[in-house]
Motif scaffolding. Structure first.
Motif, PDB file in Angstrom:
ATOM      1  N   LYS A 113       0.820  -1.207   0.000  1.00 51.11           N
ATOM      2  CA  LYS A 113       0.000   0.000   0.000  1.00 51.11           C
ATOM      3  C   LYS A 113       0.858   1.264   0.000  1.00 51.11           C
ATOM      4  N   ILE A 114       1.985   1.211   0.699  1.00 47.03           N
ATOM      5  CA  ILE A 114       2.916   2.350   0.654  1.00 47.03           C
ATOM      6  C   ILE A 114       3.423   2.557  -0.766  1.00 47.03           C
ATOM      7  N   PHE A 115       3.756   1.453  -1.436  1.00 47.27           N
ATOM      8  CA  PHE A 115       4.232   1.547  -2.814  1.00 47.27           C
ATOM      9  C   PHE A 115       3.140   2.094  -3.736  1.00 47.27           C
ATOM     10  N   GLN A 116       1.896   1.762  -3.455  1.00 48.59           N
ATOM     11  CA  GLN A 116       0.780   2.272  -4.253  1.00 48.59           C
ATOM     12  C   GLN A 116       0.705   3.796  -4.185  1.00 48.59           C
ATOM     13  N   ALA A 165      10.673   7.309  -7.948  1.00 49.38           N
ATOM     14  CA  ALA A 165      11.544   6.865  -9.037  1.00 49.38           C
ATOM     15  C   ALA A 165      12.309   5.604  -8.657  1.00 49.38           C
ATOM     16  N   ILE A 166      12.853   5.555  -7.429  1.00 47.46           N
ATOM     17  CA  ILE A 166      13.677   4.410  -7.039  1.00 47.46           C
ATOM     18  C   ILE A 166      12.823   3.153  -6.880  1.00 47.46           C
ATOM     19  N   LEU A 167      11.601   3.299  -6.383  1.00 43.94           N
ATOM     20  CA  LEU A 167      10.700   2.145  -6.273  1.00 43.94           C
ATOM     21  C   LEU A 167      10.261   1.666  -7.651  1.00 43.94           C
ATOM     22  N   LEU A 168      10.047   2.613  -8.554  1.00 40.61           N
ATOM     23  CA  LEU A 168       9.642   2.266  -9.917  1.00 40.61           C
ATOM     24  C   LEU A 168      10.753   1.508 -10.638  1.00 40.61           C
ATOM     25  N   LEU A 169      11.976   2.012 -10.537  1.00 41.93           N
ATOM     26  CA  LEU A 169      13.096   1.405 -11.253  1.00 41.93           C
ATOM     27  C   LEU A 169      13.507   0.055 -10.668  1.00 41.93           C
ATOM     28  N   ASN A 170      13.216  -0.154  -9.388  1.00 39.90           N
ATOM     29  CA  ASN A 170      13.551  -1.428  -8.754  1.00 39.90           C
ATOM     30  C   ASN A 170      12.441  -2.459  -8.861  1.00 39.90           C
ATOM     31  N   GLY A 171      11.341  -2.094  -9.481  1.00 40.45           N
ATOM     32  CA  GLY A 171      10.264  -3.049  -9.704  1.00 40.45           C
ATOM     33  C   GLY A 171       9.310  -3.214  -8.539  1.00 40.45           C
ATOM     34  N   TYR A 172       9.432  -2.376  -7.496  1.00 35.05           N
ATOM     35  CA  TYR A 172       8.504  -2.474  -6.368  1.00 35.05           C
ATOM     36  C   TYR A 172       7.151  -1.843  -6.692  1.00 35.05           C
ATOM     37  N   ILE A 173       7.143  -0.975  -7.685  1.00 42.31           N
ATOM     38  CA  ILE A 173       5.891  -0.409  -8.183  1.00 42.31           C
ATOM     39  C   ILE A 173       5.552  -1.115  -9.490  1.00 42.31           C
ATOM     40  N   LYS A 174       4.431  -1.802  -9.513  1.00 47.24           N
ATOM     41  CA  LYS A 174       4.016  -2.549 -10.690  1.00 47.24           C
ATOM     42  C   LYS A 174       3.097  -1.682 -11.559  1.00 47.24           C
ATOM     43  N   VAL A 175       3.529  -1.406 -12.769  1.00 48.21           N
ATOM     44  CA  VAL A 175       2.744  -0.588 -13.693  1.00 48.21           C
ATOM     45  C   VAL A 175       2.829  -1.180 -15.092  1.00 48.21           C
ATOM     46  N   THR A 176       1.906  -0.757 -15.934  1.00 59.25           N
ATOM     47  CA  THR A 176       1.970  -1.140 -17.339  1.00 59.25           C
ATOM     48  C   THR A 176       3.104  -0.368 -18.009  1.00 59.25           C
ATOM     49  N   ARG A 177       3.465  -0.777 -19.192  1.00 62.84           N
ATOM     50  CA  ARG A 177       4.541  -0.102 -19.922  1.00 62.84           C
ATOM     51  C   ARG A 177       4.203   1.371 -20.170  1.00 62.84           C
ATOM     52  N   ARG A 178       2.941   1.631 -20.559  1.00 54.61           N
ATOM     53  CA  ARG A 178       2.523   3.019 -20.816  1.00 54.61           C
ATOM     54  C   ARG A 178       2.601   3.862 -19.547  1.00 54.61           C
ATOM     55  N   HIS A 179       2.162   3.276 -18.439  1.00 54.54           N
ATOM     56  CA  HIS A 179       2.201   3.997 -17.165  1.00 54.54           C
ATOM     57  C   HIS A 179       3.650   4.252 -16.754  1.00 54.54           C
TER      58      HIS A 179
END
Length: 423
Positions: A113-116, A165-179
């Motif tokens: 939920k924090i990552f969300q 940014a760091i959570l996104l690049l490390n894969g902890y935030i799951k998003v579609t390619r467009r997102h």
């Protein structure tokens, strides 16, 4: 009791999101302080089952909480009670690191939920920034404490932008390619804005990425980071035109968006010849910090500091252009030194050493490294602004540290990373 803890956990996440998204705009809701009080009640109600790791870092934090109580008692009678209590939260916010241990059975849910919250941070902040800048209604909307609901300190924005940014690049935030692409462009766009309005924000964001990359031991992760860097110029190329046409005028310190401001901010970090407000902002801070060092390390406040309850700016005869009652010297370490004296200041430095020594450890996994670098960017920002003294910085800072501590003790991910390192 389990139902109450679950309700509190979800309420905690909502309040966390509000502070991350709105920053200074909701500082006077006192939601963090209400969360603090209810969390303390829950810890006391569950004291028999409550457990946390008794290592040196947390023992020092417990000592800080005890010191806070002693200084509250010392300040009562000399100053207004509310001012004493308010200043005591410089240390009291530490309790949030222990509150996280209430969630030890729901750590994965809590982390998710924090990552969300940070998954949507770039989109939310871009929308709120544009509303504040272009909508007369939102530009004048004051809800709590006479503060504009969308008012955001740009150094603080840099901290949360880095976390996203760091959570996104490390894969902890799951998003579609467009997102992912959208978030990348918005992060670069918002970074340009941060860099124009905040020198500390410009530097801390870049420095924290360099720190993470330098200390990361994951070769696959480093390779992935290098592949992302190839697309950074493209993201900048897409974000820059939008940045250049964002005409929002000057901020309260006379800074405005544009390439010239970016250049001026970058050069002013390492030089003293720019003049104007950029130079003035450096001078009064340095003068104030010098005064604090003089009357603590070399003066009568060496042992126990000035205590709680007074405005340090007034007591130290500091005049600035800051609005309102400036109680802290734009440097958390100097705040500790001025209010509590040299021994407790050195104890704070000792805790920082205990915390960041794990950067060099071979057993430090990727998640723990992320927590440490997040802690670094909070500390860096707090070294040039009033940040950890209030809930906007202290609440998320101690939340992340508590999450790191709890994950070390009870989290499956950290245990797996440690086992992999041992092999």
């Amino acid at each position: 009791m389990k139902v109450l803890k679950q309700l509190y956990l979800n309420f905690y996440l909502v309040v966390f999101a509000l502070y991350v998204y709105f920053d200074k705009g909701i500082a006077y809701t006192y939601l963090a302080e209400f969360l603090f009080a209810t969390g303390m009640i829950l810890i006391l109600a569950n004291i028999r089952s409550f457990e946390f790791t008794w290592d040196k870092r947390l023992l020092v934090l417990v000592l800080f909480l005890v010191i806070s109580v002693i200084y509250i008692v010392r300040g009562i009678g000399g100053y207004a009670l509310m001012d004493v209590i308010r200043d005591s939260f410089v240390l009291n916010y530490i309790l949030f690191a222990f509150i996280i241990f209430l969630f030890k059975d729901d750590l994965e849910y809590f982390k998710e939920k924090i990552f969300q919250v940070y998954k949507w941070y770039p989109v939310v902040e871009c929308c709120l920034f544009l509303l504040l800048s272009y909508s007369p209604f939102f530009a004048e909307l004051k809800v709590f404490g006479g503060i504009n609901i969308l008012l955001y300190k740009y150094g603080d924005m840099s901290v949360h932008l880095f976390i996203s940014a760091i959570l996104l690049l490390n894969g902890y935030i799951k998003v579609t390619r467009r997102h992912f692409i959208l978030n990348a462009i918005l992060i670069v766009y918002l970074y340009f804005i941060v860099a124009a309005f905040s020198r500390a924000g410009m530097l801390e964001f870049a420095l924290s990425f360099a720190l993470f990359f330098y200390f990361s031991k994951d070769k696959e992760l480093k390779a992935r980071f290098r592949s992302y860097l190839k697309y950074l110029p493209l993201a900048a190329l897409l974000a820059l035109p939008v940045y250049l046409v964002t005409n929002v005028g000057e901020n309260g310190q006379g800074r405005k968006l544009g390439l010239e401001q970016l250049k001026e901010n970058a050069t002013s970090i390492f030089s003293s010849g720019n003049g104007g407000t950029l130079e003035d902002n450096k001078v009064w801070r340095l003068v104030w910090w010098s005064k604090i060092i003089d009357y603590t390390f070399g003066g009568e406040y060496f042992l126990d500091g000035k205590g709680l309850g007074m405005s340090l700016a007034t007591d130290d005869n500091i005049t600035t252009d800051e609005e309102g009652d400036l109680r802290s010297p734009h440097n958390f370490h100097m705040t500790i030194l001025a209010r509590f004296g040299v021994p407790i200041f050195l104890l704070w430095i000792y805790w920082l050493c205990l915390t960041f020594r794990d950067l060099w450890s071979k057993k430090t996994g990727s998640f723990k490294l992320i927590i440490l670098v997040i802690a670094f960017i909070f500390i860096f920002n707090a070294s040039f602004d009033v940040f950890l003294e209030g809930p906007m910085g202290a609440f998320p800072f101690w939340t992340f540290l508590g999450l790191g501590y709890a994950d070390e003790a009870f989290g499956n991910e950290t245990k797996q990373e440690t086992a992999d390192a041992d092999r």
